[in-house]
Design a protein around this motif. Structure first.
Motif, PDB file in Angstrom:
ATOM      1  N   HIS A 199     -44.994 -34.948  30.703  1.00 35.25           N
ATOM      2  CA  HIS A 199     -46.247 -34.082  31.216  1.00 35.25           C
ATOM      3  C   HIS A 199     -46.521 -32.804  30.020  1.00 35.25           C
ATOM      4  O   HIS A 199     -45.280 -32.431  29.386  1.00 35.25           O
ATOM      5  N   SER A 200     -47.783 -32.271  29.732  1.00 31.43           N
ATOM      6  CA  SER A 200     -47.928 -31.325  28.881  1.00 31.43           C
ATOM      7  C   SER A 200     -47.542 -29.908  29.522  1.00 31.43           C
ATOM      8  O   SER A 200     -47.121 -29.812  30.357  1.00 31.43           O
ATOM      9  N   GLY A 236     -53.363 -37.839  37.143  1.00 28.72           N
ATOM     10  CA  GLY A 236     -52.952 -38.967  36.953  1.00 28.72           C
ATOM     11  C   GLY A 236     -52.689 -39.889  38.230  1.00 28.72           C
ATOM     12  O   GLY A 236     -52.124 -40.852  38.544  1.00 28.72           O
ATOM     13  N   HIS A 285     -54.954 -34.406  41.016  1.00 29.17           N
ATOM     14  CA  HIS A 285     -53.997 -34.637  39.719  1.00 29.17           C
ATOM     15  C   HIS A 285     -54.524 -35.775  38.801  1.00 29.17           C
ATOM     16  O   HIS A 285     -54.969 -36.982  39.239  1.00 29.17           O
ATOM     17  N   LEU A 289     -48.215 -39.481  43.127  1.00 27.44           N
ATOM     18  CA  LEU A 289     -47.699 -38.318  43.697  1.00 27.44           C
ATOM     19  C   LEU A 289     -47.258 -38.795  45.251  1.00 27.44           C
ATOM     20  O   LEU A 289     -46.301 -38.239  45.739  1.00 27.44           O
TER      21      LEU A 289
END
Ligand code: HEM
Length: 133
Positions: A68-69, A46, A44, A51
Protein backbone atom coordinates in the motif's frame (compact mmCIF):
# COMPACT_ATOMS: atom_id res chain seq x y z
CA UNK A 1 -13.59 -1.16 31.18
CA UNK A 2 -10.80 -0.14 33.50
CA UNK A 3 -10.99 3.46 34.67
CA UNK A 4 -7.71 4.61 33.18
CA UNK A 5 -8.71 3.33 29.74
CA UNK A 6 -10.86 6.44 29.22
CA UNK A 7 -7.82 8.52 28.37
CA UNK A 8 -6.23 5.74 26.36
CA UNK A 9 -7.13 4.25 23.00
CA UNK A 10 -9.98 1.79 23.27
CA UNK A 11 -8.71 -1.76 23.64
CA UNK A 12 -10.12 -4.88 22.01
CA UNK A 13 -9.38 -8.58 22.26
CA UNK A 14 -8.81 -10.74 19.18
CA UNK A 15 -11.96 -12.65 20.16
CA UNK A 16 -14.08 -9.48 20.10
CA UNK A 17 -12.73 -8.57 16.66
CA UNK A 18 -13.35 -12.05 15.29
CA UNK A 19 -17.10 -11.51 15.70
CA UNK A 20 -17.08 -8.34 13.58
CA UNK A 21 -16.56 -10.06 10.26
CA UNK A 22 -19.38 -8.92 7.98
CA UNK A 23 -19.75 -6.20 5.34
CA UNK A 24 -22.09 -4.35 7.72
CA UNK A 25 -19.57 -4.49 10.54
CA UNK A 26 -16.10 -4.92 9.14
CA UNK A 27 -13.28 -4.61 11.62
CA UNK A 28 -9.74 -5.94 11.31
CA UNK A 29 -6.31 -5.73 12.87
CA UNK A 30 -3.15 -4.39 11.25
CA UNK A 31 0.00 -4.33 13.39
CA UNK A 32 -1.99 -4.57 16.62
CA UNK A 33 -4.15 -1.57 15.70
CA UNK A 34 -7.87 -2.08 15.20
CA UNK A 35 -9.63 -0.54 12.17
CA UNK A 36 -13.33 -0.27 11.42
CA UNK A 37 -13.66 -0.06 7.64
CA UNK A 38 -17.43 -0.51 7.42
CA UNK A 39 -17.86 2.96 5.91
CA UNK A 40 -14.89 2.55 3.60
CA UNK A 41 -15.60 -0.88 2.15
CA UNK A 42 -17.35 0.33 -1.02
CA UNK A 43 -14.75 3.02 -1.61
CA UNK A 44 -11.68 0.83 -1.19
CA UNK A 45 -9.72 0.98 -4.47
CA UNK A 46 -8.79 -2.68 -4.04
CA UNK A 47 -12.47 -3.68 -3.95
CA UNK A 48 -14.83 -4.63 -1.15
CA UNK A 49 -14.33 -8.42 -1.28
CA UNK A 50 -10.76 -8.31 -0.02
CA UNK A 51 -11.75 -6.24 2.98
CA UNK A 52 -14.75 -8.46 3.79
CA UNK A 53 -12.45 -11.49 3.51
CA UNK A 54 -10.12 -10.19 6.19
CA UNK A 55 -12.86 -8.71 8.40
CA UNK A 56 -12.62 -10.16 11.88
CA UNK A 57 -9.02 -11.22 11.27
CA UNK A 58 -5.47 -10.01 11.45
CA UNK A 59 -4.83 -8.38 8.07
CA UNK A 60 -1.23 -7.28 8.74
CA UNK A 61 0.37 -9.63 6.22
CA UNK A 62 -2.28 -9.06 3.54
CA UNK A 63 -2.00 -5.31 3.92
CA UNK A 64 1.79 -5.43 3.54
CA UNK A 65 1.72 -7.88 0.66
CA UNK A 66 -0.18 -5.36 -1.45
CA UNK A 67 2.49 -2.73 -0.85
CA UNK A 68 0.00 0.00 0.00
CA UNK A 69 1.07 3.57 -0.75
CA UNK A 70 1.85 6.21 1.86
CA UNK A 71 -1.46 7.82 0.97
CA UNK A 72 -3.23 4.58 1.87
CA UNK A 73 -1.36 4.45 5.18
CA UNK A 74 -2.36 8.05 5.90
CA UNK A 75 -5.97 7.28 4.99
CA UNK A 76 -6.18 4.24 7.26
CA UNK A 77 -5.60 6.44 10.33
CA UNK A 78 -9.16 7.71 9.80
CA UNK A 79 -10.51 4.22 10.43
CA UNK A 80 -8.57 3.44 13.59
CA UNK A 81 -10.94 2.68 16.45
CA UNK A 82 -8.45 1.38 18.98
CA UNK A 83 -5.78 -1.15 19.77
CA UNK A 84 -5.46 -4.75 20.78
CA UNK A 85 -5.10 -5.54 24.46
CA UNK A 86 -1.36 -6.04 25.10
CA UNK A 87 -1.89 -9.76 25.86
CA UNK A 88 -3.09 -10.29 22.27
CA UNK A 89 -0.23 -8.44 20.58
CA UNK A 90 1.96 -10.33 18.20
CA UNK A 91 5.42 -9.27 17.16
CA UNK A 92 6.08 -9.51 13.49
CA UNK A 93 9.44 -9.76 11.83
CA UNK A 94 9.25 -7.01 9.28
CA UNK A 95 10.68 -7.90 5.96
CA UNK A 96 13.64 -5.67 5.27
CA UNK A 97 15.67 -5.29 2.16
CA UNK A 98 19.26 -6.11 2.84
CA UNK A 99 21.61 -4.77 0.23
CA UNK A 100 24.46 -6.88 1.61
CA UNK A 101 22.59 -10.06 0.71
CA UNK A 102 24.37 -10.65 -2.57
CA UNK A 103 27.81 -10.48 -0.99
CA UNK A 104 29.25 -13.40 0.86
CA UNK A 105 30.35 -12.73 4.38
CA UNK A 106 33.95 -11.60 4.88
CA UNK A 107 34.20 -10.29 1.37
CA UNK A 108 32.49 -7.02 1.92
CA UNK A 109 35.28 -5.18 3.76
CA UNK A 110 39.04 -5.26 3.76
CA UNK A 111 39.12 -5.88 7.51
CA UNK A 112 36.96 -8.98 7.02
CA UNK A 113 38.95 -10.36 4.09
CA UNK A 114 41.79 -12.91 4.15
CA UNK A 115 44.27 -10.19 3.14
CA UNK A 116 43.90 -8.31 6.38
CA UNK A 117 45.80 -10.74 8.70
CA UNK A 118 48.50 -11.10 6.04
CA UNK A 119 49.05 -7.35 5.73
CA UNK A 120 48.86 -6.97 9.51
CA UNK A 121 51.56 -9.67 9.90
CA UNK A 122 53.90 -7.94 7.44
CA UNK A 123 53.38 -4.56 9.09
CA UNK A 124 54.05 -6.03 12.54
CA UNK A 125 57.22 -7.80 11.32
CA UNK A 126 58.58 -4.64 9.73
CA UNK A 127 57.68 -2.60 12.80
CA UNK A 128 59.25 -5.15 15.15
CA UNK A 129 62.54 -5.33 13.24
CA UNK A 130 62.60 -1.52 12.94
CA UNK A 131 62.08 -0.99 16.69
CA UNK A 132 64.09 -3.88 18.12
CA UNK A 133 66.34 -4.95 15.24
C1 HEM B 1 -7.79 0.67 6.46
C2 HEM B 1 -7.12 -0.15 5.69
C3 HEM B 1 -6.90 0.06 4.20
C4 HEM B 1 -6.85 1.23 3.48
C5 HEM B 1 -7.03 2.66 3.99
C6 HEM B 1 -6.58 0.85 2.10
C7 HEM B 1 -6.46 1.77 1.07
C8 HEM B 1 -6.11 1.44 -0.22
C9 HEM B 1 -5.77 2.39 -1.26
C10 HEM B 1 -5.77 3.92 -1.10
C11 HEM B 1 -5.48 1.68 -2.38
C12 HEM B 1 -5.02 2.24 -3.74
C13 HEM B 1 -3.55 1.95 -3.96
C14 HEM B 1 -2.64 2.60 -2.91
O1 HEM B 1 -2.77 3.83 -2.70
O2 HEM B 1 -1.83 1.88 -2.32
C15 HEM B 1 -5.65 0.27 -2.06
C16 HEM B 1 -5.47 -0.77 -2.95
C17 HEM B 1 -5.61 -2.09 -2.64
N1 HEM B 1 -5.83 -2.62 -1.39
FE1 HEM B 1 -6.18 -1.56 0.28
N2 HEM B 1 -6.50 -0.50 2.00
C18 HEM B 1 -6.68 -1.03 3.25
C19 HEM B 1 -6.66 -2.35 3.60
C20 HEM B 1 -6.46 -3.39 2.73
C21 HEM B 1 -6.39 -4.79 3.10
C22 HEM B 1 -6.48 -5.31 4.52
C23 HEM B 1 -6.21 -5.49 1.93
C24 HEM B 1 -6.07 -6.97 1.73
C25 HEM B 1 -6.68 -7.86 2.43
C26 HEM B 1 -6.18 -4.56 0.84
C27 HEM B 1 -6.04 -4.89 -0.48
C28 HEM B 1 -5.87 -3.98 -1.51
C29 HEM B 1 -5.70 -4.37 -2.90
C30 HEM B 1 -5.71 -5.79 -3.46
C31 HEM B 1 -5.52 -3.18 -3.60
C32 HEM B 1 -5.32 -3.03 -5.10
C33 HEM B 1 -3.84 -2.98 -5.43
C34 HEM B 1 -3.64 -2.78 -6.91
O3 HEM B 1 -4.57 -2.42 -7.61
O4 HEM B 1 -2.48 -2.97 -7.34
N3 HEM B 1 -6.32 -3.28 1.37
N4 HEM B 1 -6.01 0.14 -0.74
Amino acid sequence: MRAYAVAMAKQFTRKEISERNTKKDAVFIIDNIVYDVTQFIDEHPGGHEVLVNVAGKDASEDFDDIGHSLDAKELMKKFKIGELVPEDHIKRQRRSLNWEDNKTENESTFVGSWKFPLVLGIVMTVLYSYLFG
